[in-house]
Design an enzyme around this catalytic site. Sequence first.
Site, PDB file in Angstrom:
ATOM      1  N   HIS A  49      30.140  20.466  43.479  1.00 11.53           N
ATOM      2  CA  HIS A  49      30.475  21.412  42.409  1.00 11.53           C
ATOM      3  C   HIS A  49      31.131  20.718  41.214  1.00 11.53           C
ATOM      4  CE1 HIS A  49      29.515  25.414  44.276  1.00 11.53           C
ATOM      5  NE2 HIS A  49      29.408  24.604  45.319  1.00 11.53           N
ATOM      6  N   ASP A  60      29.252  18.760  39.241  1.00 15.87           N
ATOM      7  CA  ASP A  60      28.232  18.505  38.199  1.00 15.87           C
ATOM      8  C   ASP A  60      28.366  19.461  37.016  1.00 15.87           C
ATOM      9  OD1 ASP A  60      27.089  20.657  39.634  1.00 15.87           O
ATOM     10  OD2 ASP A  60      25.114  19.700  39.867  1.00 15.87           O
ATOM     11  N   GLY A  96      16.462  26.285  52.127  1.00 14.60           N
ATOM     12  CA  GLY A  96      17.734  26.968  52.411  1.00 14.60           C
ATOM     13  C   GLY A  96      18.703  26.126  53.205  1.00 14.60           C
ATOM     14  N   ALA A  97      18.412  24.837  53.364  1.00 14.84           N
ATOM     15  CA  ALA A  97      19.289  23.977  54.157  1.00 14.84           C
ATOM     16  C   ALA A  97      20.295  23.244  53.291  1.00 14.84           C
ATOM     17  CB  ALA A  97      18.463  22.987  54.962  1.00 14.84           C
ATOM     18  N   GLY A  98      20.257  23.486  51.978  1.00 21.77           N
ATOM     19  CA  GLY A  98      21.172  22.767  51.092  1.00 21.77           C
ATOM     20  C   GLY A  98      20.687  21.353  50.825  1.00 21.77           C
ATOM     21  N   LEU A  99      19.374  21.112  51.013  1.00 22.28           N
ATOM     22  CA  LEU A  99      18.822  19.773  50.790  1.00 22.28           C
ATOM     23  C   LEU A  99      17.925  19.744  49.551  1.00 22.28           C
ATOM     24  CD1 LEU A  99      18.033  18.835  54.507  1.00 22.28           C
ATOM     25  CD2 LEU A  99      20.045  18.234  53.164  1.00 22.28           C
ATOM     26  N   ASP A 111      20.918  17.794  41.593  1.00 20.67           N
ATOM     27  CA  ASP A 111      19.804  17.745  42.544  1.00 20.67           C
ATOM     28  C   ASP A 111      18.558  17.142  41.906  1.00 20.67           C
ATOM     29  OD1 ASP A 111      21.698  19.175  43.887  1.00 20.67           O
ATOM     30  OD2 ASP A 111      20.660  21.095  43.738  1.00 20.67           O
ATOM     31  N   TYR A 125      28.352  31.030  44.559  1.00 21.81           N
ATOM     32  CA  TYR A 125      28.177  29.878  43.669  1.00 21.81           C
ATOM     33  C   TYR A 125      28.587  30.241  42.244  1.00 21.81           C
ATOM     34  CZ  TYR A 125      26.035  25.703  41.612  1.00 21.81           C
ATOM     35  OH  TYR A 125      25.817  24.529  40.935  1.00 21.81           O
TER      36      TYR A 125
HETATM   37  C1  GLA Z   1      23.775  23.025  44.371  1.00 20.20           C
HETATM   38  C2  GLA Z   1      23.458  22.902  42.891  1.00 20.20           C
HETATM   39  C3  GLA Z   1      23.993  21.595  42.304  1.00 20.20           C
HETATM   40  C4  GLA Z   1      25.456  21.394  42.646  1.00 20.20           C
HETATM   41  C5  GLA Z   1      25.692  21.638  44.139  1.00 20.20           C
HETATM   42  C6  GLA Z   1      27.149  21.585  44.487  1.00 20.20           C
HETATM   43  O1  GLA Z   1      23.083  22.047  45.089  1.00 20.20           O
HETATM   44  O2  GLA Z   1      22.066  22.948  42.699  1.00 20.20           O
HETATM   45  O3  GLA Z   1      23.781  21.580  40.908  1.00 20.20           O
HETATM   46  O4  GLA Z   1      26.276  22.215  41.858  1.00 20.20           O
HETATM   47  O5  GLA Z   1      25.174  22.871  44.569  1.00 20.20           O
HETATM   48  O6  GLA Z   1      27.637  20.305  44.338  1.00 20.20           O
END
Ligand code: GLA
Length: 379
Positions: A22, A24, A119-122, A169, A221
């Site tokens: 968070h 970025d 949806g895995a945060g990848l 990302d 978020y």
């Molecule tokens: C998601 C967002 C990124 C970043 C992260 C948290 O992946 O796409 O831009 O803010 O959350 O670090």
Amino acid sequence: MTAHEPVGLWSAPGRVNLIGEHTDYNEGFVLPFAISHRTVAAVGLRDDARIRVASTFTNEPVEVALAELNTLFPTPAGSAPAVPEWAAYPLGVAWALLADRAIDVPGVDIAIASEVPVGAGLSSSAAIEGAAASALNELWSLGLSAKELASIGRTAENEAVGAPTGIMDQTASMLGEPDAAVFLDCRSLQSELVPLGMAEAHLAILVIDTHVKHAHATGGYRDRRDACERGAAIMGVSALRDVSVADLDRAAELMDDVTFRRVRHIVTENQRVLDTVEVLRAEGARAIGDLLVASHASMRYDFEISVAELDTAVDAALAAGAIGARMTGGGFGGAGIALIEASAVDAVSAAVLTAFADAGFAAPNLFTVAPSIGAHRDE
Ligand code: GLA
């Protein structure tokens, strides 16, 4: 509908963020790496000015005229995109690429297949954006750099999909290199590769996908972004990047407890990214464990974006001997990562599975990832 034979295949990877969460969109620092799981876009040229996207996510392709993209996007704040969400990624990329360019480009058929878990945060979304942007940049002869394509991907995500995310990302997916992390200053957008030396040090990164689904277009978020903006305004700066650890005492006096803890996470996390880069360079990956653990604690208690499954994953991995562990990505679900001895993959995995079973959670998906190359043309 006639199908058009692909003229090429382009792919882009998902990412794991090693540290810097968070930060970025607060114009701070991040240290992600591209992973070996990729999304492939097969693209064919059409003889009309239409764009059709199909994917393995659904049986229903979406087709529109290129000239219509401007009527579909941007998606009004708070609304769902005018096309199915998965289609808003590649169509949003096409829209962002064409936006202020008065150019005549051929229509395209884009077929997307992905091995990045959704949806895995990848960053399965950045992988779609990177593959589509790389393909269209070449087929439409736009000549944009990898960094410019990352920013196109972010525009698609922010304005077509409606998720208020930062640039991390897409940058990781575009610029990743084998065995290296991408150290990015999200204000200047200057980046540097930091060697990780994982194999040499006999280390591995284990991903623990909790299967708890998150969505960044809604909910927590956006709320965290708002808190950061509030904190920056109270401190009189344009972004929390400009608040240092030494300013935190003053911050504590000026704001309510919740806003202060959000601010403290960002400020200390920025410092942890800088420290991690320094430690990686001086001592190697084996020495960054404490920074990863401190980052997780900060997200758990100050930023409050972890969930019980992620805490269980981190605690179980550490108890089983992991060097460091933390949740990765936006939070509210998704995956954790553990930095472990390469020889300990089975033992740490077994310990995490047991901890999940004991807590009554559904079994997580466990796999290792290696820092890998970013977007490119495959064929
Ligand atoms: C998601 C967002 C990124 C970043 C992260 C948290 O992946 O796409 O831009 O803010 O959350 O670090």
